[in-house]
Design a protein around this motif. Structure first.
Motif, short mmCIF file in Angstrom:
data_model
loop_
_atom_site.label_atom_id
_atom_site.label_comp_id
_atom_site.label_asym_id
_atom_site.label_seq_id
_atom_site.Cartn_x
_atom_site.Cartn_y
_atom_site.Cartn_z
N THR A 148 0.85 -1.19 0.00
CA THR A 148 0.00 0.00 0.00
C THR A 148 0.89 1.24 0.00
O THR A 148 2.03 1.21 0.47
CB THR A 148 -0.91 0.06 1.26
N ASN A 149 0.37 2.30 -0.57
CA ASN A 149 1.04 3.60 -0.58
C ASN A 149 2.47 3.55 -1.16
O ASN A 149 3.38 4.16 -0.62
CB ASN A 149 1.10 4.18 0.84
N GLU A 173 -4.16 0.65 -7.45
CA GLU A 173 -4.56 2.01 -7.08
C GLU A 173 -5.61 2.02 -5.97
O GLU A 173 -5.65 2.96 -5.17
CB GLU A 173 -5.06 2.76 -8.32
N LYS A 175 -5.47 0.37 -3.42
CA LYS A 175 -4.68 0.29 -2.18
C LYS A 175 -3.73 1.48 -2.07
O LYS A 175 -2.70 1.40 -1.41
CB LYS A 175 -3.89 -1.02 -2.14
N ASN A 176 -4.05 2.56 -2.76
CA ASN A 176 -3.27 3.81 -2.72
C ASN A 176 -1.86 3.68 -3.26
O ASN A 176 -0.97 4.42 -2.85
CB ASN A 176 -3.25 4.40 -1.31
N GLN A 178 0.74 4.02 -6.49
CA GLN A 178 0.83 4.72 -7.76
C GLN A 178 1.56 3.82 -8.75
O GLN A 178 2.66 3.34 -8.46
CB GLN A 178 1.58 6.05 -7.61
#
Length: 190
Positions: A148-149, A173, A175-176, A178
């Motif tokens: 994530t992130n 995306e 799960k945040n 990029q």
């Protein structure tokens, strides 16, 4: 051993002459969503027989060689402002190896770290030879775990319609994460 491409005797699964004369990668770019690109190293017509080796016991050697000639060279020239994770698309082990995990492994570098078992299809439908309509009606239903992130790059062996890559991107995306771009060995549209 015999070279898979020219059938001459070789110490490797593909001889040095064929690696130089037939497998020198070129870089191809295709926009698959607005502002989102896939980069590939070969056209499918150049690699069709070699990509199908993923279904056979010797496929791991073929994919390691192809990844060394393309993905590893890309990784050695790639720079970024932060660490990026290479995510193999659906790296299930089939035929005793995962061809997408092999590709991601060869991206390991100062700026790229492979991250395995993060993006799995829960619908194991075969897309080979299927059209876009079939692919859209039968999504892979990706499940994302343990990431994530993060900044990511997607890895796969082949892009045909781009449907699989778009589904994988959307799952990451959610799960945040990029997704910067995707990398494939070959592009079926070239």
């Amino acid at each position: 051993m015999i070279c898979l491409t020219c059938k001459n005797l070789s110490f490797q699964i593909i001889c040095k002459d064929c690696q130089t004369n037939l497998l020198t990668p070129s870089f191809h770019k295709r926009e698959i969503e607005d502002g989102f690109f896939n980069y590939s190293f070969y056209s499918l017509s150049e690699l069709e027989n070699l990509i199908s080796s993923k279904y056979y016991f010797h496929g791991d050697r073929v994919f390691n060689l192809l990844a060394k000639l393309s993905f590893a060279k890309f990784a050695s020239n790639f720079t970024f402002t932060s660490q990026v994770f290479a995510i193999p698309i659906d790296d299930h082990t089939r035929h005793d190896f995962s061809h997408t995990a092999i590709l991601a492994k060869h991206l390991n570098s100062q700026f790229i770290t492979p991250k395995y078992n993060s993006l799995k299809a829960t619908n194991i439908v075969k897309y080979a030879g299927k059209d876009l309509e079939f692919r859209q009606k039968n999504p892979r239903k990706f499940e994302v775990t343990n990431i994530t992130n993060q900044m990511t790059i997607l890895c796969d062996d082949l892009i045909t319609t781009g449907a699989t890559i778009k589904q994988a991107k959307k799952a990451l995306e959610k799960k945040n994460n990029q997704v910067l771009f995707s990398l494939t060995l070959a592009d079926a549209k070239l």
